[in-house]
Each structure stands twice: as structure tokens, then as C-alpha cells.
Design an enzyme around this catalytic site. Structure first.
Site, PDB file in Angstrom:
ATOM      1  N   ASP A   1      90.645 -12.698 -32.568  1.00 18.48           N
ATOM      2  CA  ASP A   1      91.208 -11.820 -31.493  1.00 18.48           C
ATOM      3  C   ASP A   1      90.603 -12.230 -30.176  1.00 18.48           C
ATOM      4  O   ASP A   1      89.635 -12.398 -29.897  1.00 18.48           O
ATOM      5  CB  ASP A   1      90.448 -10.279 -31.875  1.00 18.48           C
ATOM      6  CG  ASP A   1      90.995  -9.359 -30.775  1.00 18.48           C
ATOM      7  OD1 ASP A   1      91.499  -9.778 -29.648  1.00 18.48           O
ATOM      8  OD2 ASP A   1      90.628  -8.042 -31.114  1.00 18.48           O
TER       9      ASP A   1
ATOM     10  N   TYR B   1     101.625  -4.043 -18.341  1.00 20.67           N
ATOM     11  CA  TYR B   1     102.073  -5.257 -18.859  1.00 20.67           C
ATOM     12  C   TYR B   1     102.417  -6.283 -17.761  1.00 20.67           C
ATOM     13  O   TYR B   1     102.055  -7.457 -17.603  1.00 20.67           O
ATOM     14  CB  TYR B   1     103.209  -4.864 -19.873  1.00 20.67           C
ATOM     15  CG  TYR B   1     103.805  -6.171 -20.600  1.00 20.67           C
ATOM     16  CD1 TYR B   1     103.364  -6.876 -21.469  1.00 20.67           C
ATOM     17  CD2 TYR B   1     105.006  -6.760 -19.971  1.00 20.67           C
ATOM     18  CE1 TYR B   1     103.771  -7.878 -22.041  1.00 20.67           C
ATOM     19  CE2 TYR B   1     105.747  -7.980 -20.708  1.00 20.67           C
ATOM     20  CZ  TYR B   1     104.935  -8.489 -21.619  1.00 20.67           C
ATOM     21  OH  TYR B   1     105.643  -9.657 -22.413  1.00 20.67           O
TER      22      TYR B   1
ATOM     23  N   ALA C   1     101.279  -6.243 -14.822  1.00 23.72           N
ATOM     24  CA  ALA C   1     100.044  -6.618 -13.979  1.00 23.72           C
ATOM     25  C   ALA C   1      99.271  -7.814 -14.846  1.00 23.72           C
ATOM     26  O   ALA C   1      98.933  -8.856 -14.035  1.00 23.72           O
ATOM     27  CB  ALA C   1      98.990  -5.740 -14.029  1.00 23.72           C
TER      28      ALA C   1
ATOM     29  N   LYS D   1     100.973  -9.990 -16.749  1.00 24.91           N
ATOM     30  CA  LYS D   1     101.889 -11.067 -16.583  1.00 24.91           C
ATOM     31  C   LYS D   1     101.929 -11.688 -15.329  1.00 24.91           C
ATOM     32  O   LYS D   1     102.243 -12.924 -15.111  1.00 24.91           O
ATOM     33  CB  LYS D   1     103.269 -10.859 -17.269  1.00 24.91           C
ATOM     34  CG  LYS D   1     103.210 -10.381 -18.745  1.00 24.91           C
ATOM     35  CD  LYS D   1     102.865 -11.509 -19.501  1.00 24.91           C
ATOM     36  CE  LYS D   1     102.644 -11.220 -20.938  1.00 24.91           C
ATOM     37  NZ  LYS D   1     102.443 -12.572 -22.065  1.00 24.91           N
TER      38      LYS D   1
END
Ligand code: NAP
Length: 247
Positions: free
Chosen positions: A63, A155, A157, A159
Site C-alpha cells: 500500500d 483529487y 489537489a 494531481k
């Protein structure tokens, strides 16, 4: 072949874009370490598909949202294959919701996986690559990191963060013969986009000049370009693979 004998680690290589990247790197001669979070069956299918192309490949469960797990992952790949030449930070998740109602735990999960995961893996891989005086790092950003998208503040932020991370690391590592670049896909047909509400899918599709979704293989070929030895004078770049969305 430009990747003959090179060892590649692809995070989130079990499905979607990550799987297509594993296959493209295998096709170009790389040894492929296929990372996955929980879907062992899918990871083993990717491994088998790489082997069918004549490549050495193995699955590694980790993970990437934890620093220790990323260090252990990189070490495990180095121990197994003796080196690490290519790192593709592809693992990513979405937890969509409007800013006003979105939960902090969703923000943390998305940032931890998409941004910190790439940061941790880059840190661990850079140590190996600096000693080798050779490395290729490719990060999977998104058109959403460049342009934003309603319902995807967390998402977007993560990327957008990957773009800053890519550029800063490119400058730091350039003198060590390590390149760091990013691919920014638009709307690609994978499990991730299949999970989007129909209305959101239609809204996205309407903004694509090519009027069709992209395929994982189309993103994989761009990622593989950055990973090639002969792309060694290209660093800090963001390549959109989006059917013209960002134009
Ligand atoms: P996907 O089909 O949902 O696959 C996600 C992959 O990431 C799976 O292999 C999954 O492993 C792995 N993963 C998720 N959380 C992880 C974790 N904590 N640690 C390790 N692996 C983890 O996604 P996709 O559409 O192929 O997207 C791949 C990348 O491209 C993502 O970074 C995504 O943000 C980016 N991207 C996608 C699109 C698009 O339109 N699809 C557009 C722009 C950017 P398991 O199989 O074990 O769950």
C-alpha cells in the site's frame, strides 16, 4: 530495444493504465515489478501477460500510502532484480464529493495515496538511482490537476501536487542522470472512470475534441517514452494524453 535489461517498478500495475504501462515496458524489453494494493488476481494476470511477451515479471504487494511500505517495496524490487532503473508512480484513487460536504478522511486518503505515495516511492527509488547514476521517474498526474473539476477538489489537489513534485525533483536529480516527467491523461476507459456517475461521464466526454475516451494503451505509450534511455534529455515535462481536452 531502449529498455533491454532495465528494471521497472510500476505502482498500481494490476489494472487499468498501470497494467497497460507494465505491458508496454515489457514489450520494450524491461524487467517489470508489478505493484498492487489488494487485487492479487489482477496483479498476477498482469505478470502473466508480461511473461507472455518474453519479459521477466513479478508481483509485489504494497500500500503506497505509507512511507515504510514504499521503502520496503523499493528494497524488495532491488533485492529481487539487483537494480531499479524506472519508477512509474501510477497508483491512484478517487473519493469524489463536493467541497462543502466532502470529508477530511477522503481528502487524506486521496492525498496519501496519489501524492505522498509518489513522494515516498521517489525518495526510496532516488537513493538507488543516484548510486547507479541512472534513473527514469514517471508520475501519473491528470488533466484534472491542470484544469480542476467540480466534485474532485481532493483529487485535483493531489494531481496538481504531482506536477510541482515532478518539476522540483527533475531539477534536483537532473545532474545525476535521473529524469522526472509526468503524463496527464484526460478521460481514459478504466475501472476508475467506469465508477463515475453517468452525468459526470457525459460532461467529461462533451469536452473532448476527439469526441471519444482514451484507452490505457494510449497513455502507456507516452509513459514509456519518458522511461526510455534515449529520452534522457527530457525532464520536468508534463505530457497531456487527452484527445485535445487541455488545448
Ligand atoms: P484504476 O483502474 O482504478 O486502477 C488503480 C490502480 O491503483 C490499481 O492497480 C490499484 O491496485 C492501485 N492502487 C490503488 N490504491 C493503491 C495503493 N494505496 N497502493 C498501491 N496501489 C494502489 O485506475 P486507472 O484509471 O488505471 O488510473 C491509473 C492512474 O492514472 C491513477 O493515478 C489515476 O489518477 C490516473 N489517471 C486516470 C485517468 C482515467 O481517466 N482513468 C485520468 C487521469 C489520470 P489494486 O488492483 O490492488 O486495487
Amino acid at each position: 530495444m531502449s529498455m533491454e535489461g532495465k528494471v521497472a517498478l510500476v505502482t498500481g500495475g494490476s489494472r487499468g493504465i498501470g497494467r497497460a504501462i507494465c505491458l508496454e515496458l515489457a514489450r520494450q524489453g524491461a524487467v517489470v515489478a508489478v505493484n498492487y494494493a489488494g487485487n492479487e488476481q489482477a496483479a498476477l494476470e498482469t505478470v502473466e501477460a508480461c511473461r507472455a511477451l518474453g519479459a521477466q515479471a513479478e508481483a509485489f504487494r504494497a500500500d503506497v500510502s505509507g512511507a515504510a511500505a514504499c521503502e520496503e517495496l523499493v528494497q524488495a524490487v532491488k533485492d529481487r532484480f539487483g537494480r531499479l532503473d524506472i519508477l512509474v508512480n501510477n497508483a491512484g484513487v478517487t473519493r469524489d464529493g463536493l467541497l462543502m460536504t466532502a470529508k477530511e478522511e477522503d481528502f487524506d486518503r486521496v492525498l496519501d495515496t496519489n501524492l505522498k505515495g509518489a513522494y515516498f516511492c521517489m525518495k526510496a527509488a532516488a537513493k538507488v538511482m543516484i548510486r547507479q547514476r541512472y534513473g527514469r521517474i514517471v508520475n501519473l498526474s491528470s488533466i484534472v490537476g491542470l484544469r480542476g473539476n467540480p466534485g474532485q477538489t481532493n483529487y485535483a489537489a493531489s494531481k496538481a501536487g504531482l506536477i510541482g513534485l515532478t518539476k522540483a525533483a527533475a531539477k534536483e536529480l537532473a545532474s545525476r542522470n535521473i529524469t522526472v516527467n509526468a503524463v496527464a491523461p484526460g478521460f481514459i476507459e478504466t475501472d476508475m472512470t467506469a465508477a463515475m456517475p453517468e452525468k459526470a461521464r457525459e460532461a467529461m466526454l462533451a469536452t473532448i475534441p476527439m469526441a471519444r475516451p482514451g484507452q490505457p494503451e494510449e497513455v502507456a505509450r507516452a509513459a514509456a517514452f519518458f522511461a526510455r534511455e534515449d529520452a534522457g534529455y527530457v525532464t520536468g515535462q508534463i505530457l497531456c494524453v487527452d484527445g485535445g481536452m487541455a488545448v
